[in-house]
Write an enzyme that holds these catalytic residues in place. Structure first.
Site, PDB file in Angstrom:
ATOM      1  CG  ASP A  23     -48.002  32.001  13.180  1.00 34.53           C
ATOM      2  OD1 ASP A  23     -47.098  32.060  12.325  1.00 34.53           O
ATOM      3  OD2 ASP A  23     -47.920  32.498  14.310  1.00 34.53           O
ATOM      4  CB  SER A  74     -44.112  34.915  14.905  1.00 36.55           C
ATOM      5  OG  SER A  74     -44.573  33.837  14.156  1.00 36.55           O
ATOM      6  CG  ASP A 166     -35.747  32.004  10.284  1.00 38.59           C
ATOM      7  OD1 ASP A 166     -36.940  31.644  10.241  1.00 38.59           O
ATOM      8  OD2 ASP A 166     -35.159  32.266  11.344  1.00 38.59           O
ATOM      9  NE  ARG A 280     -38.851  35.457  16.943  1.00 41.64           N
ATOM     10  CZ  ARG A 280     -39.676  34.935  16.052  1.00 41.64           C
ATOM     11  NH1 ARG A 280     -39.757  35.479  14.855  1.00 41.64           N
ATOM     12  NH2 ARG A 280     -40.399  33.885  16.339  1.00 41.64           N
ATOM     13  CE  LYS A 355     -46.219  29.692  15.388  1.00 41.18           C
ATOM     14  NZ  LYS A 355     -45.184  30.480  14.715  1.00 41.18           N
ATOM     15  CG  ASP A 423     -44.895  29.660  11.366  1.00 36.56           C
ATOM     16  OD1 ASP A 423     -44.347  30.175  10.384  1.00 36.56           O
ATOM     17  OD2 ASP A 423     -44.316  29.449  12.441  1.00 36.56           O
ATOM     18  CG  HIS A 427     -41.108  26.979  10.105  1.00 32.54           C
ATOM     19  ND1 HIS A 427     -40.285  27.797   9.371  1.00 32.54           N
ATOM     20  CD2 HIS A 427     -41.807  27.806  10.934  1.00 32.54           C
ATOM     21  CE1 HIS A 427     -40.486  29.060   9.743  1.00 32.54           C
ATOM     22  NE2 HIS A 427     -41.408  29.088  10.683  1.00 32.54           N
ATOM     23  CG  ASP A 464     -47.892  35.488  11.969  1.00 32.33           C
ATOM     24  OD1 ASP A 464     -48.388  34.730  11.097  1.00 32.33           O
ATOM     25  OD2 ASP A 464     -47.086  35.090  12.830  1.00 32.33           O
ATOM     26  CG  HIS A 465     -45.261  35.302   8.977  1.00 30.75           C
ATOM     27  ND1 HIS A 465     -45.126  33.986   8.613  1.00 30.75           N
ATOM     28  CD2 HIS A 465     -45.208  35.324  10.327  1.00 30.75           C
ATOM     29  CE1 HIS A 465     -44.976  33.247   9.697  1.00 30.75           C
ATOM     30  NE2 HIS A 465     -45.039  34.021  10.756  1.00 30.75           N
ATOM     31  CG  HIS A 494     -41.814  33.005   7.944  1.00 29.15           C
ATOM     32  ND1 HIS A 494     -41.627  33.887   8.973  1.00 29.15           N
ATOM     33  CD2 HIS A 494     -42.091  31.817   8.526  1.00 29.15           C
ATOM     34  CE1 HIS A 494     -41.791  33.269  10.129  1.00 29.15           C
ATOM     35  NE2 HIS A 494     -42.066  32.000   9.884  1.00 29.15           N
TER      36      HIS A 494
HETATM   37  O1  LIG Z   1     -38.533  30.820  15.272  1.00 30.92           O
HETATM   38  C1  LIG Z   1     -39.025  30.263  14.287  1.00 30.92           C
HETATM   39  O2  LIG Z   1     -39.681  29.217  14.369  1.00 30.92           O
HETATM   40  C2  LIG Z   1     -38.753  30.849  12.921  1.00 30.92           C
HETATM   41  O3  LIG Z   1     -37.466  31.396  12.895  1.00 30.92           O
HETATM   42  C3  LIG Z   1     -39.694  31.950  12.588  1.00 30.92           C
HETATM   43  O4  LIG Z   1     -41.022  31.567  12.774  1.00 30.92           O
HETATM   44  P1  LIG Z   1     -42.060  32.527  13.501  1.00 30.92           P
HETATM   45  O5  LIG Z   1     -41.593  33.925  13.247  1.00 30.92           O
HETATM   46  O6  LIG Z   1     -43.350  32.230  12.791  1.00 30.92           O
HETATM   47  O7  LIG Z   1     -42.098  32.165  14.916  1.00 30.92           O
HETATM   48 MN   LIG Z   2     -45.712  33.445  12.630  1.00 28.07          MN
HETATM   49 MN   LIG Z   3     -42.523  30.682  11.454  1.00 27.92          MN
END
Ligand SMILES: O=C(O)[C@H](O)COP(=O)(O)O
Ligand SMILES: [Mn+2]
Ligand SMILES: [Mn+2]
Length: 551
Positions: A23, A74, A166, A280, A355, A423, A427, A464-465, A494
């Site tokens: 991730d 993600s 973000d 989301r 995750k 990831d 962050h 994933d990114h 990201h």
């Molecule tokens: O929710 C989060 O932690 C971030 O906004 C995005 O991170 P993720 O897409 O890797 O979960």
């Molecule tokens: Mn991710």
């Molecule tokens: Mn993330």
């Protein structure tokens, strides 16, 4: 659902297919701030040297986002990998629904507005306060406030979750000041819209996958009960906390209420309406449960107001949560998981709490349940509840313990796992911790490769990114942004970078061209590629596989 057909071109392998989602691990664009390239990843490099590999697109339109200026995330990344096709995602669907006016013609919107007009109650908005377009977008909030005013709602209260994850890590005021100006122009004798409460998104309200319910409890107390430190304005709260806690970034800002004469201006009461405006689902499900569930044991709500609650989208397509939502989610169907279950493929999906839902819920097109209880095992390793810069190795060793056993056991045909390190530590913006997280994960990649060697399986390494590949803010001309103290300004969000796809196949049998992979593809191609490695023909409308099988 029909079973997949056997692929006559596939010669089979002794062991399982292991799909590793690293991730937030991409190929950096800039040398400065690329913590992946800066880490000593001996195992990753050794695997890559022996294997065909390519880059995959993981952002923008390649994963169903409105434009190529949108970084991947993600949700859209795991949706694409698990579903083998690209669907227009929440960010785009909500914008379209607002532009076409469909949102405001829908029953959910009619319900929330008519409720407050009937009761004389307040319309509340709760959500992530930025234009990150991962969980929410401020333009959506503004459009809804304008429309609420037009339709005669008299009182609006907004509960804001500062981002800094973000978007820029200390960008809260860049959003707050213009938004207060916007409210000023909207407010009139008959319309009163104000920010009422808030706090950092990693401190209140936006927990996910049950990792830390105390965050949601703090959010509930803040938004609903009005129990948080009082300030004259949101700006005053931000400035005070920044002064009191040097170095604090927006996602961690403490909770606040805006109060007048010692009384919070926007508690949530019986007869009010509430819109949670994130589209989301992962960080929306818990606060939604607190509003919607009659039997609720995660914390003591003290008081549960009788409100008309709506989410921006349906967050869980299996469980149908929330009951009322403004925009229908992407109609993701015929996911790879569903096909594999119909075909009898034995599957393990595993990650740690942070995750876990990514390799299950997101991978399966935002559905929580399994397709087949007998064929599928889903394993969650409990995440630590600490700032991850303090434990950058997270649970990658524990995940690997289970996966290596699973590889050896012969119990599974397909194992998919997510290593959160790149990831979750990315962050935090703490460069040294990110390097440590990458090197910790690399040790585990070495263990995986060894287990795959012994079992005669295939290992596919991808992501994933990007995130940890881009840890410094850069200016348009590519130069690094420095802070007053001379250190680089951390980038916590990201990246727009492509991600690896490395195919480690120690018992290669000549059944595909391992000298040349298909180029220019996106991560949605992972699904068809995995299906081919499992010996089946991918559904015709799945995006092109990365390998070319020889007939
Ligand atoms: O929710 C989060 O932690 C971030 O906004 C995005 O991170 P993720 O897409 O890797 O979960
Ligand atoms: Mn991710
Ligand atoms: Mn993330």
């Amino acid at each position: 659902m029909e079973a997949l057909k056997k692929n006559p071109a596939w010669k089979g392998r002794r062991g399982p297919l292991v799909l590793v989602i690293m991730d937030g691990v991409g190929y950096g664009k800039y040398k400065d701030g690329d913590a992946v390239a800066d880490s000593k990843m001996y195992h990753l490099e050794a695997i890559k040297a022996k294997s065909p590999h390519t880059k995959l697109k993981a952002h923008g339109t390649a994963v169903g986002l409105p434009s190529d200026a949108d970084m991947g995330n993600s949700e859209v990344g795991h949706n694409a990998m698990g579903c083998g096709r690209v669907f227009n995602q929440g960010a785009a669907l909500v914008s379209q629904s607002i532009e076409s006016g469909n949102m405001f013609k829908g029953q959910a919107w009619i319900d929330v507005i008519s409720n407050v007009k009937k009761t004389g109650g307040t319309l509340h908005f709760i959500g992530l306060f930025s234009d990150g377009n991962v969980h929410s977008h401020l333009d959506h909030l503004k459009a809804m406030i304008r429309e609420a005013k037009k339709e005669g709602a008299a009182k609006v209260r907004i509960h804001i979750l500062f981002d800094g994850r973000d978007v820029g890590e200390t960008s809260a005021l860049d959003y707050l000041d213009p938004f207060e100006e916007f409210l000023k122009t909207e407010n009139s004798g008959s319309f009163d819209a104000r920010i009422a409460s808030g706090g950092g998104r990693m401190w209140i309200t936006m927990d996910r996958y049950g990792a830390d319910w105390s965050m949601v409890e703090r959010g509930w107390k803040t938004h609903v009960l009005g129990e948080a430190r009082q300030f004259g304005s949101a700006r005053e709260a931000v400035e005070t906390y920044r002064k009191e806690i040097p170095g604090i970034i927006d996602q961690d800002l403490k909770e606040f209420t805006v109060a007048e004469n010692g009384k919070p201006i926007g508690t949530i009461e019986d007869g009010d309406s509430v819109i949670y405006f994130n589209f989301r689902g992962d960080r929306a499900l818990e606060i939604t449960a607190a509003f919607e569930e009659d039997k609720f044991d995660k914390f003591d709500r003290q008081r549960r107001p009788d409100v008309c609650y709506a989410g921006m989208m349906e967050y869980d397509g299996d469980m149908h949560v929330p009951k009322r939502y403004l925009v229908s989610p992407p109609a993701i169907d015929r996911t790879m998981g569903e096909y594999l279950a119909a075909t009898g493929v034995r599957t393990l999906a595993i990650s740690e709490t942070q995750k876990y839902g990514h390799v299950t819920y997101f991978f399966n097109g935002n559905r929580t349940g399994k397709f087949d209880e007998k064929l599928e095992d889903y394993v969650e390793i409990k995440s630590d509840v600490v700032p991850f810069e303090q434990r950058p190795w997270m649970k990658c060793a524990e995940i690997t313990d289970t996966v290596t056993q699973a590889i050896t056991s012969g119990k599974y045909d397909f194992i998919r796992l997510n290593y959160p390190n790149g990831d979750m530590v990315g962050h935090t913006g703490v460069y040294q911790a990110v390097v440590c997280s990458m090197e910790g994960m690399d040790i585990q990649l070495g263990r995986l490769a060894k287990a795959v060697d012994a079992a005669g399986g295939i290992l596919v390494l991808t992501a994933d990114h990007g995130n940890s590949d881009d840890m410094f803010e850069h200016k348009k001309d590519g130069s690094v942004v420095y802070k007053d103290d001379g250190s680089p300004k951390a980038k916590t969000s990201h990246s727009l970078n492509p991600v690896p796809c490395i195919i480690y196949d120690p018992e290669f049998k000549g059944d595909y061209d391992n000298t040349e992979l298909n180029e220019g593809l996106g991560i949605s191609s992972i699904a068809a590629t995995c299906i081919e490695f499992l010996g089946y023909l991918p559904p015709e409308d799945y995006d092109t596989p990365i390998i070319n099988l020889k007939n």
